[in-house]
Design a protein around this motif. Structure first.
Motif, PDB file in Angstrom:
ATOM      1  N   TYR A 146       0.810  -1.200   0.000  1.00  0.00           N
ATOM      2  CA  TYR A 146       0.000   0.000   0.000  1.00  0.00           C
ATOM      3  C   TYR A 146       0.846   1.253   0.000  1.00  0.00           C
ATOM      4  N   ILE A 147       1.165   1.669  -1.214  1.00  0.00           N
ATOM      5  CA  ILE A 147       1.990   2.861  -1.409  1.00  0.00           C
ATOM      6  C   ILE A 147       1.198   4.098  -1.009  1.00  0.00           C
ATOM      7  N   PRO A 174      -8.394   6.270 -13.788  1.00  0.00           N
ATOM      8  CA  PRO A 174      -9.111   6.245 -12.497  1.00  0.00           C
ATOM      9  C   PRO A 174      -9.319   4.831 -11.971  1.00  0.00           C
ATOM     10  N   ILE A 175      -8.238   4.149 -11.582  1.00  0.00           N
ATOM     11  CA  ILE A 175      -8.339   2.801 -11.017  1.00  0.00           C
ATOM     12  C   ILE A 175      -8.175   2.894  -9.499  1.00  0.00           C
ATOM     13  N   PRO A 176      -8.606   1.856  -8.771  1.00  0.00           N
ATOM     14  CA  PRO A 176      -8.549   1.936  -7.305  1.00  0.00           C
ATOM     15  C   PRO A 176      -7.172   2.327  -6.763  1.00  0.00           C
ATOM     16  N   GLN A 177      -6.096   1.751  -7.308  1.00  0.00           N
ATOM     17  CA  GLN A 177      -4.759   2.061  -6.791  1.00  0.00           C
ATOM     18  C   GLN A 177      -4.455   3.551  -6.890  1.00  0.00           C
ATOM     19  N   THR A 178      -4.914   4.154  -7.976  1.00  0.00           N
ATOM     20  CA  THR A 178      -4.678   5.587  -8.172  1.00  0.00           C
ATOM     21  C   THR A 178      -5.545   6.414  -7.227  1.00  0.00           C
ATOM     22  N   ILE A 361     -10.587  -0.835   0.550  1.00  0.00           N
ATOM     23  CA  ILE A 361      -9.393  -0.255  -0.069  1.00  0.00           C
ATOM     24  C   ILE A 361      -9.307  -0.649  -1.545  1.00  0.00           C
ATOM     25  N   GLU A 362      -9.458  -1.934  -1.802  1.00  0.00           N
ATOM     26  CA  GLU A 362      -9.155  -2.445  -3.141  1.00  0.00           C
ATOM     27  C   GLU A 362     -10.227  -2.109  -4.171  1.00  0.00           C
TER      28      GLU A 362
END
Lengths: 377, 304
Positions: A146-147, A174-178, A361-362
């Protein structure tokens, strides 16, 4: 293009070193584990990157990890392939690596998951470790760290540094990580400076240098005096920040600091090497089950992702404040996104003290309070 | 509102500059009757050669010179193919584009990580302090000013000199030009190579001033936009300025719209500059078809 490293030449070198070592009287360690020391053939690992290895971004960091694997194990052959699109092309590249004897593959880009799955089905004896994603199988596992944790910490520094209370964020998709990163940065900044708002531009491509630079210019025109980003070639955004004299929060690599030395605050940086060595060692020792058939996740405490060094623009007291918070996260006393948490439409997402779950989160698809606009659908 | 307008126009000038150089180059080339679809490739070799040279010499000016030279070389290859060997212009241009993409990806690889001295920003003394337009127009890098000056210069050359008349004559009726004693091949060579030089400079602006880095394929289709803008501008250097700045401004506007949090898909907004180009072509193309150099009809309609 697949390049081969440590091939035949290395075998000869090992022989030579063994001879030298024997003469000097040192114990010769050719391999790390007895299991594959007996093997005549080398253990072969393949890394696939979506962009160039030297982009000072996502691919650069994975490749830094690859280098550690290569220098840690003696009896290893590492193959790499760069600039591979997230299409059927990557399947072909992975097949090629397997044909050349690879038994462990790291397809490192977000869009490689389905191709990795297909390849995994055809080759049950090959282990595939994919960066991020929601699917795993008997020989496919995912890993992600988790950066957004160091992004949150960078937000603390950004919130203190901004004078115009505007942060600009250049993103690819616009993906979850971003979204995790945008939200964590904003959440962090607002926790020390509630007036902060974040404006976001999506370039729609992992790497489009011209567009990245123009997006950065647009955000600065809009009043942003801290720029951060999540795309694969981060240099143009950092260099534009330097050119226009605003602050940078780095992403992917701590080595970006050199491109905006004056305005560098800190940033979120990967440290994949130790993880890749660990996975490689486990797969060599036939302990792949520690990794496949599951999603491995972690935060700063893992050591695989951390805060980049502070720039001289960050005052000592702010550095201490950020470090103290970092320690709280490492010790598990503080969880980023723990409640109370509201989205930017005022909806309460987590109540006071509630902790975010894996899915929360994911599958993130909202903006936290303070981010301007709506998540594009 | 005013700030937004200024930002969009400023962005239009920045983003429009490389496109303007390439469009001007293609105008010269097509005015002489040669279509070069390899503009994209010439931009890439310019961006790559400029970056490598700057990396070694620390001098962005030498980098720009190298970019011009490399772009000119790409133009020379195309000229040799189509003027001397009489091969198909479309095929040669496309082949050149892919060749350049491959060569620059290979040659430029070790330079992706290199840091360079960028083309310096230079405010024009006096002019940059004008109200409203001062910062907008006169606080850019030297290549932006170069583009401003180049467009009227090329217009003068093409339409008010003997040299330009000869070039246009070759583009309109090569046979007549030849019969009247003009060195048609030489003129076409000159035009295509000049076009390449300008595309090379377009690349230099991308890698040395705008993005300040080299990444393979970094032209991202700008060369093809330039080819389309030539038609939009009806083969006219001054209208090319309008075309390039409008394209650049729409490009900047879509980023601006996103940054302001308007709920439109970035993927849809991404299309808008290209949609605009298409609409422009529809409107302008039909209205001013006669503006196309006659010689180009042979390329598109197979008339020889």
């Amino acid at each position: 293009m697949i390049t081969q490293t440590k091939g035949e030449a290395m075998r000869k070198t090992i022989g030579l070193w063994a001879l030298v070592a024997a003469l000097v009287g040192l114990p010769v360690v050719v391999a790390d584990t007895p299991a594959h020391a007996k093997m005549d053939r080398k253990f072969k690992v393949g890394f696939v990157y979506v962009g160039p290895k030297e982009d000072y971004g996502y691919n650069y960091e994975h490749d830094r990890g690859r280098k550690l694997v290569e220098s840690t194990f003696k009896n290893i052959e590492v193959m790499t392939a760069e600039n591979i699109p997230e299409t059927a092309e990557v399947e072909r590249v992975m097949e090629q690596m397997i044909q050349r004897g690879a038994t462990l593959l790291f397809p490192t880009s977000y869009g490689y998951l389905d191709p990795a799955f297909n390849v995994g089905k055809r080759h049950p004896d090959v282990v595939l470790m994919h960066a991020g994603g929601f699917k795993h199988s008997a020989n496919v596992g995912t890993y992600w760290y988790y950066i957004y944790n160091p992004m949150y910490l960078s937000g603390l520094a950004a919130g203190k540094a901004t004078k115009k209370n505007v942060i600009g964020f250049v993103a690819a998709h616009p993906i979850p990580q971003t979204l995790q990163n945008i939200n964590a940065l904003t959440y962090g900044a607002r926790s020390v400076n509630p007036a902060v708002t974040t404006h976001v531009i999506y370039t729609g491509e992992w790497c489009n240098p011209g567009k990245g630079a123009e997006a950065a210019n647009t955000l600065i025109d809009l009043g942003a005096d801290v720029l951060s980003q999540h795309q694969d070639c981060p240099r143009p955004v950092v260099e534009t920040a330097a050119k226009r004299g605003v602050f940078s929060v780095g992403y992917h690599s701590a080595d970006l600091q050199q491109f905006n030395p004056k305005g560098w605050l800190t940033g979120a940086a990967w440290n994949w090497g130790k993880l890749y060595v660990q996975i490689t060692r486990d797969v060599m020792d036939r302990k792949a089950d520690r990794w496949v058939n599951k999603h491995t996740r972690g935060g700063i405490e893992s050591g695989f992702v951390d805060l980049a060094p502070f720039g001289s623009a960050v005052p000592k007291d702010v550095q201490q404040m950020v470090q103290a918070k970092r320690k709280e996260i490492v010790d598990g006393k503080y969880v980023v996104f723990q409640g109370p948490l509201k989205d930017n439409k005022g909806k309460v997402l987590l109540k006071d003290g509630d902790k975010p779950t894996f899915d929360f989160i994911e599958k993130m698809n909202w903006y936290v309070e303070g981010v301007v606009g709506e998540v594009p659908r | 509102m005013l700030a937004m307008l200024q930002s969009v126009l400023g962005g239009g000038i920045r983003a429009g500059t490389p496109i303007l150089y390439a469009t001007l180059g293609e105008v010269i080339s097509e005015r002489a009757g040669v279509v070069n679809l390899g503009v994209e490739g010439a931009i890439l070799v310019g961006a790559c050669a400029g970056f490598i040279t700057t990396a070694h010499t620390q001098s962005p000016m030498l980098g720009i010179a190298a970019a011009a030279l490399a772009g000119g070389l790409a133009g020379l290859v195309h000229a040799f193919m189509v003027v001397t060997l009489r091969s198909n212009q479309i095929a040669s241009g496309l082949a050149l584009m892919f060749l350049c993409l491959g060569v620059t990806s290979f040659v430029g690889r070790p330079y992706v990580a290199v840091k360079i001295n960028a083309v310096p920003q230079a405010s024009v003394p006096g002019l940059s302090r004008l109200p409203l337009v001062g910062t907008l127009l006169f606080t850019h890098d030297v290549l932006v000013y170069g583009a401003y000056l180049l467009a009227p210069l090329i217009w003068l050359l093409l339409f008010h000199t003997k040299w330009g008349l000869a070039l246009r004559a070759v583009g309109e009726r090569p046979a007549v030009a030849y019969a009247s004693g003009l060195p048609t091949s030489l003129i076409q060579y000159g035009a295509v190579v000049s076009g390449g030089v300008l595309s090379g400079i377009a690349g230099a602006h991308l890698s040395l001033a705008y993005a300040r880095s080299w990444v393979e394929g970094m032209s991202n289709g700008r060369g093809f936009i330039a080819v389309a803008l030539v038609i939009f501008a009806t083969w006219h250097p001054l209208r090319s300025v309008v075309g390039a700045v409008v394209f650049g401004a729409v490009f900047a506007l879509q980023l601006q719209i996103q940054a302001r949090g308007v709920a439109l898909s970035p993927y849809f907004l991404d299309m808008t500059p290209y949609l605009l180009t298409l609409v422009g072509l529809l409107l302008m193309g039909r209205a001013r078809r006669h503006a196309m150099p006659e010689g180009l009809k042979a390329v598109f309609e197979g008339v020889t």
